[in-house]
Design an enzyme around this catalytic site. Structure first.
Site, PDB file in Angstrom:
ATOM      1  N   LYS A  31       0.848  -1.188   0.000  1.00  0.00           N
ATOM      2  CA  LYS A  31       0.000   0.000   0.000  1.00  0.00           C
ATOM      3  C   LYS A  31       0.882   1.235   0.000  1.00  0.00           C
ATOM      4  CE  LYS A  31      -3.866   2.180   2.422  1.00  0.00           C
ATOM      5  NZ  LYS A  31      -4.817   2.043   3.549  1.00  0.00           N
ATOM      6  N   ASP A  90     -16.676  -1.047   0.042  1.00  0.00           N
ATOM      7  CA  ASP A  90     -15.379  -1.451  -0.495  1.00  0.00           C
ATOM      8  C   ASP A  90     -14.359  -1.672   0.612  1.00  0.00           C
ATOM      9  OD1 ASP A  90     -15.797   1.548  -0.566  1.00  0.00           O
ATOM     10  OD2 ASP A  90     -13.628   1.500  -0.800  1.00  0.00           O
TER      11      ASP A  90
END
Length: 529
Positions: free
Chosen positions: A125, A272
């Protein structure tokens, strides 16, 4: 084995349809489940933190501060066995359909096989832009990356289903961020966190396929999840899809019960950000209840509606599951089976939450009506008395069992407990309801068959002394930004044993200090990273 020598495998990529265009430009990607994409190299990767426990499970050795391992974990090194990709998904954000979202700053490298034969996906990430970055740069700052590394591992040791974090790497580059979207953008040090999970598939992966009428992709995705993560439910079929949904509902209910009994606030429960495996995923503006306040959220973006406040989380999870159910309708006949799954969520949550709360209180459930009244009274008293949820239950674990055989008034001991846990003055009139409730509770506790020391030990095993409070994380962030990692390292050592006393670290179990009550990064956060 060093991670740069590890062999990656690729079930997601092999099972599903992806686009091979590796150009990292934002765009719509219809017809695909993922895009092949390469991480963007950074200037000076340096390992800041490493999870020894997770690495041991994966059979990995700690890499040097600089070198091939740090390069790989920053996105600078792609080995021949990797097939990096960014997943496509959509989602409902703050209650509204947001269309295509996808991995805008997360790039999966593939999966590693753990010592026990299980597979774990490694995802970077902050490793650069992808087709799903929209108007963002695909990067992440040290502040948010450290928070994710810290809380992922802390939640695991608390016993909460969660994604994990393997490493935290500084990039040697600044990232421009406007922390609270006020027009005050400024440079911050960049970082990459390596997230680890059996899968990062979310409700939104299914939603985008249904929304775009990509029923072949929807069926393929459901088949992938069944075969790779729920093989006990059988080969893909209508019955298996319904069983899958019911199991996701059950796992999500158990997860919500764990959050609620520990006082954890996720902060941004968009669809999400909901895992198809029932894991805590995407640690952004999270927080821990300090004064008990059901309407509290740490997320400044949510201050207007408080949609994702602490007390709203079980209902939001049900709403999110209803959106997953809607996405699965092309695969099943009628809605009765999906509605049954939602009912499984309701019943499982009520049971798991009630059982969890009674374990925290050292009680065995007895009469449903009386049990509900006891918990309702506790919630009202905690809110009125503004007790720190973690400190209150930890203190109760020793104070109440110690009073079980005692004669005389328990009020002095209970007043001390409330004074130590509350953010109000010790003699505040708001404590009256709590003191009354504690008297009722003690009467119930004295009727238990177990010995006081058995009840005490059982309560201490479920009521943590240490949680990753935001002010502790902020102190670690500020020290790390100044080049001092000792605060992060000490905090991680303590959070690996959250249920142990660790008297030498008692300072990390204190109430939130007054300076942190309104300080950015402590009481207020945003989705900015």
């Amino acid at each position: 084995m060093q991670i740069d020598q590890a062999r990656f495998v690729h079930s997601f990529v092999e099972d599903l349809r992806g686009e091979a265009d590796a150009v990292n430009r934002p765009r719509q990607v219809p017809g695909y489940c993922y895009s092949a994409v390469a991480p963007t190299p950074v200037r000076a990767p340096r390992l800041l933190a490493w999870s020894d426990e997770l690495a041991a499970m994966l059979g990995l050795e700690r890499p040097a501060g600089r070198g091939p391992g740090a390069d790989l974990l920053a996105g600078n090194l792609v080995t021949p066995s990797m097939r990096p990709f960014a997943a496509r998904y959509g989602g409902h954000q703050f209650g509204s359909w947001a269309g295509q979202l996808g991995d805008g700053r997360a790039i999966s490298l593939g999966e590693l096989e753990a010592r026990d034969g299980s597979r774990w996906e490694i995802q970077l990430k902050g490793a650069g832009p992808t087709p799903y970055s929209r108007h963002a740069d695909g990067r992440a700052v040290l502040r948010s990356s450290l928070r994710e590394f810290l809380c992922s591992e802390a939640m695991h040791h608390l016993g909460v289903p969660t994604t994990r974090a393997l490493s935290l790497v500084a990039t040697g580059e600044d990232v421009i961020r406007d922390m609270f979207y006020t027009g005050d953008a400024r440079p911050e040090p960049g970082a990459v966190v390596a997230r680890v999970s059996p899968s990062f598939v979310r409700f939104g992966n299914f939603e985008i396929m249904a929304a775009r009428d990509e029923h072949d992709n929807l069926r393929a995705l459901a088949g992938h999840v069944l075969r790779r993560h729920y093989p006990e439910l059988g080969e893909p079929s209508e019955a298996a899809y319904l069983a899958l949904f019911e199991e996701v509902c059950r796992r999500t209910a158990v997860l919500m019960a764990r959050w609620m009994t520990l006082g954890f606030v996720h902060g941004v429960m968009n669809t999400d950000n909901m895992s198809i495996l029932g894991l805590t995923i995407d640690y952004g503006p999270y927080g821990w209840l300090e004064p008990y306040e059901p309407g509290w959220t740490p997320n400044t973006t949510d201050f207007g509606s408080r949609r994702y406040a602490f007390g709203q989380q079980p209902g939001v999870a049900l709403w999110n599951l209803s959106k997953l159910a809607a996405a699965l309708t092309p695969l099943v006949t009628g809605t009765d089976g999906l509605l049954a799954g939602l009912e499984t969520y309701r019943s499982t949550y009520l049971r798991a939450y009630g059982e969890g709360m009674f374990r925290k209180l050292g009680l065995a459930p007895r009469d449903p009506e009386a049990d509900e009244a006891l918990l309702d009274g506790l919630h009202a008293a905690m809110e009125q008395s503004q007790v720190d949820m973690t400190l209150f239950f930890r203190g109760l674990s020793t104070a109440a069992p110690g009073l079980m055989p005692a004669e005389g008034s328990p009020e002095p001991a209970f007043r001390r407990l409330v004074a130590e846990a509350s953010y109000l003055a010790p003699d505040a009139p708001e404590h009256a309801a709590m003191l009354d409730w504690l008297g009722t509770y003690l009467g119930r506790l004295r009727a238990e068959a177990a010995r006081p020391e058995e009840i005490r030990d059982a309560m201490l095993a479920v009521n943590p002394k240490y949680v990753p409070r935001n002010y502790l994380a902020q102190e670690a962030i500020e020290a790390a930004e100044a080049g001092d990692l000792s605060r992060l390292e000490a905090l991680m050592r303590v959070l690996r044993r959250p249920y142990d006393e660790q008297p030498e670290h008692a300072a990390m179990a204190r109430k939130r200090p007054e300076w942190a009550r309104t300080r950015p990064g402590c009481a207020t956060l945003s989705c900015s990273s």
